[in-house]
Design a protein around this motif. Structure first.
Motif, PDB file in Angstrom:
ATOM      1  N   VAL A 166       0.859  -1.181   0.000  1.00 44.44           N
ATOM      2  CA  VAL A 166       0.000   0.000   0.000  1.00 44.44           C
ATOM      3  C   VAL A 166       0.895   1.232   0.000  1.00 44.44           C
ATOM      4  O   VAL A 166       1.768   1.377   0.862  1.00 44.44           O
ATOM      5  N   VAL A 167       0.685   2.094  -0.971  1.00 50.33           N
ATOM      6  CA  VAL A 167       1.389   3.372  -1.042  1.00 50.33           C
ATOM      7  C   VAL A 167       0.380   4.471  -0.721  1.00 50.33           C
ATOM      8  O   VAL A 167      -0.594   4.656  -1.447  1.00 50.33           O
ATOM      9  N   VAL A 168       0.594   5.153   0.388  1.00 52.29           N
ATOM     10  CA  VAL A 168      -0.303   6.226   0.817  1.00 52.29           C
ATOM     11  C   VAL A 168       0.233   7.546   0.284  1.00 52.29           C
ATOM     12  O   VAL A 168       1.412   7.868   0.482  1.00 52.29           O
ATOM     13  N   ILE A 169      -0.624   8.309  -0.395  1.00 50.79           N
ATOM     14  CA  ILE A 169      -0.259   9.639  -0.862  1.00 50.79           C
ATOM     15  C   ILE A 169      -1.192  10.640  -0.189  1.00 50.79           C
ATOM     16  O   ILE A 169      -2.419  10.517  -0.276  1.00 50.79           O
ATOM     17  N   ALA A 170      -0.599  11.610   0.501  1.00 50.87           N
ATOM     18  CA  ALA A 170      -1.370  12.598   1.246  1.00 50.87           C
ATOM     19  C   ALA A 170      -0.785  13.979   1.018  1.00 50.87           C
ATOM     20  O   ALA A 170       0.385  14.127   0.645  1.00 50.87           O
ATOM     21  N   VAL A 171      -1.594  14.984   1.260  1.00 53.91           N
ATOM     22  CA  VAL A 171      -1.151  16.369   1.134  1.00 53.91           C
ATOM     23  C   VAL A 171      -0.495  16.845   2.434  1.00 53.91           C
ATOM     24  O   VAL A 171       0.568  17.454   2.416  1.00 53.91           O
ATOM     25  N   LEU A 172      -1.127  16.535   3.570  1.00 54.80           N
ATOM     26  CA  LEU A 172      -0.638  17.013   4.861  1.00 54.80           C
ATOM     27  C   LEU A 172      -0.895  15.959   5.926  1.00 54.80           C
ATOM     28  O   LEU A 172      -1.916  15.263   5.891  1.00 54.80           O
ATOM     29  N   ALA A 173       0.020  15.841   6.862  1.00 58.87           N
ATOM     30  CA  ALA A 173      -0.118  14.881   7.949  1.00 58.87           C
ATOM     31  C   ALA A 173       0.325  15.515   9.253  1.00 58.87           C
ATOM     32  O   ALA A 173       1.011  16.544   9.272  1.00 58.87           O
ATOM     33  N   SER A 174      -0.092  14.889  10.349  1.00 59.00           N
ATOM     34  CA  SER A 174       0.468  15.249  11.652  1.00 59.00           C
ATOM     35  C   SER A 174       1.602  14.278  11.961  1.00 59.00           C
ATOM     36  O   SER A 174       1.665  13.165  11.424  1.00 59.00           O
ATOM     37  N   LYS A 175       2.481  14.706  12.853  1.00 56.39           N
ATOM     38  CA  LYS A 175       3.613  13.857  13.231  1.00 56.39           C
ATOM     39  C   LYS A 175       3.122  12.553  13.845  1.00 56.39           C
ATOM     40  O   LYS A 175       3.588  11.464  13.485  1.00 56.39           O
ATOM     41  N   GLY A 176       2.145  12.651  14.766  1.00 61.54           N
ATOM     42  CA  GLY A 176       1.625  11.446  15.401  1.00 61.54           C
ATOM     43  C   GLY A 176       0.884  10.544  14.433  1.00 61.54           C
ATOM     44  O   GLY A 176       0.985   9.312  14.503  1.00 61.54           O
ATOM     45  N   GLY A 177       0.125  11.149  13.509  1.00 60.90           N
ATOM     46  CA  GLY A 177      -0.596  10.356  12.517  1.00 60.90           C
ATOM     47  C   GLY A 177       0.343   9.592  11.605  1.00 60.90           C
ATOM     48  O   GLY A 177       0.089   8.434  11.261  1.00 60.90           O
ATOM     49  N   LEU A 178       1.429  10.237  11.214  1.00 60.33           N
ATOM     50  CA  LEU A 178       2.429   9.563  10.381  1.00 60.33           C
ATOM     51  C   LEU A 178       3.054   8.391  11.114  1.00 60.33           C
ATOM     52  O   LEU A 178       3.246   7.309  10.539  1.00 60.33           O
ATOM     53  N   GLU A 179       3.396   8.601  12.372  1.00 59.87           N
ATOM     54  CA  GLU A 179       4.009   7.522  13.148  1.00 59.87           C
ATOM     55  C   GLU A 179       3.067   6.325  13.249  1.00 59.87           C
ATOM     56  O   GLU A 179       3.480   5.175  13.086  1.00 59.87           O
ATOM     57  N   ARG A 180       1.797   6.597  13.507  1.00 58.92           N
ATOM     58  CA  ARG A 180       0.820   5.512  13.658  1.00 58.92           C
ATOM     59  C   ARG A 180       0.611   4.770  12.346  1.00 58.92           C
ATOM     60  O   ARG A 180       0.630   3.540  12.306  1.00 58.92           O
ATOM     61  N   ALA A 181       0.436   5.506  11.261  1.00 60.65           N
ATOM     62  CA  ALA A 181       0.176   4.867   9.972  1.00 60.65           C
ATOM     63  C   ALA A 181       1.395   4.118   9.458  1.00 60.65           C
ATOM     64  O   ALA A 181       1.261   3.051   8.838  1.00 60.65           O
ATOM     65  N   SER A 182       2.586   4.631   9.728  1.00 59.26           N
ATOM     66  CA  SER A 182       3.801   4.002   9.202  1.00 59.26           C
ATOM     67  C   SER A 182       4.098   2.669   9.865  1.00 59.26           C
ATOM     68  O   SER A 182       4.847   1.853   9.321  1.00 59.26           O
ATOM     69  N   GLU A 183       3.502   2.433  11.028  1.00 53.74           N
ATOM     70  CA  GLU A 183       3.735   1.179  11.743  1.00 53.74           C
ATOM     71  C   GLU A 183       2.771   0.082  11.318  1.00 53.74           C
ATOM     72  O   GLU A 183       2.898  -1.070  11.752  1.00 53.74           O
ATOM     73  N   GLU A 184       1.792   0.415  10.461  1.00 58.12           N
ATOM     74  CA  GLU A 184       0.803  -0.562  10.024  1.00 58.12           C
ATOM     75  C   GLU A 184       1.420  -1.487   8.978  1.00 58.12           C
ATOM     76  O   GLU A 184       2.295  -1.095   8.213  1.00 58.12           O
TER      77      GLU A 184
END
Length: 225
Positions: A166-184
């Motif tokens: 899965v390649v996620v493409i986003a415009v803007l993220a939060s630091k915590g959201g990135l950390e959580r999603a990257s561990e999936e």
């Protein structure tokens, strides 16, 4: 430090466009155009790494010269998260050299718990007769990764569907959201996240601060619903 599967763009044009998108004065038409343009830049950076070109046959130029054609590999599918992910779809379709499948996931955050709730899923649960037609990569389109809950739920759904990555493409993220999603994902190479920018703070309502507001509301003029 960002995880190795998180890629935050440093493109100067993107940074300038993101500052324009943040403005409360950007109307719906301007918001749509900026989402498209930023998505295109992030997608160019992502697909330069996530895909490769392979020989696909031969063709002839107007002067009669033979040449070898190329196409993108591996096969991909686009999966916008409803509804704001639709604002990114055209950018990816513009960039890719050939039409690819588009599937939709509908997810919203329960207002009290902020937990994601799936309300729509049109992923086809039958494989085509040709294995080469089945996507190896699902490109998940969602402009904002705030708490990361929606991204995690969508990533889980897509991996269970059977894609290799899965390649996620986003415009803007939060630091915590990135950390959580990257561990999936069960393996380190199953998820990559490409994003235009990152802010530190998320409010108790699950909004990125300073952020850029509710992108779906801004795109579809449903502010105040």
């Amino acid at each position: 430090m960002a995880a190795s599967n998180v890629h935050i763009s440093t493109h100067p044009c993107l940074r300038a466009k993101l500052s324009q998108l943040r403005s409360k004065n950007a109307n719906a038409r301007e918001t749509k155009a900026l989402i498209h343009e930023i998505s295109l830049i992030v997608a160019v950076e992502a697909l330069a790494t996530e895909t490769t070109s392979i020989k696909s046959g031969t063709d002839e130029t107007p002067l009669g010269a033979q040449y070898t054609t190329e196409t993108v590999h591996p096969p991909v599918a686009l999966v916008p998260v409803l509804r704001s992910g639709l604002g990114m779809l055209e950018a990816l379709q513009t960039l890719l050299p050939d039409p690819v499948p588009v599937h939709h996931l509908g997810l919203y955050r329960e207002p009290t718990t902020l937990h994601p709730v799936e309300y729509y899923n049109n992923l086809p649960y039958h494989r085509p007769s040709s294995a080469s037609a089945y996507p190896e990569i699902a490109i998940l389109l969602d402009p904002v990764i705030a708490t990361g809950g929606t991204s995690v739920a969508a990533i889980q759904t897509l991996l269970e569907w059977g894609v290799k990555k899965v390649v996620v493409i986003a415009v803007l993220a939060s630091k915590g959201g990135l950390e959580r999603a990257s561990e999936e994902g069960g393996a380190a190479d199953q998820v990559d996240i490409w994003v235009g920018g990152c802010d530190d703070e998320v409010t108790d309502r699950g909004m990125i601060r300073p952020g850029m507001g509710d992108v779906g509301d801004r795109l579809f003029l449903t502010i105040g619903k």
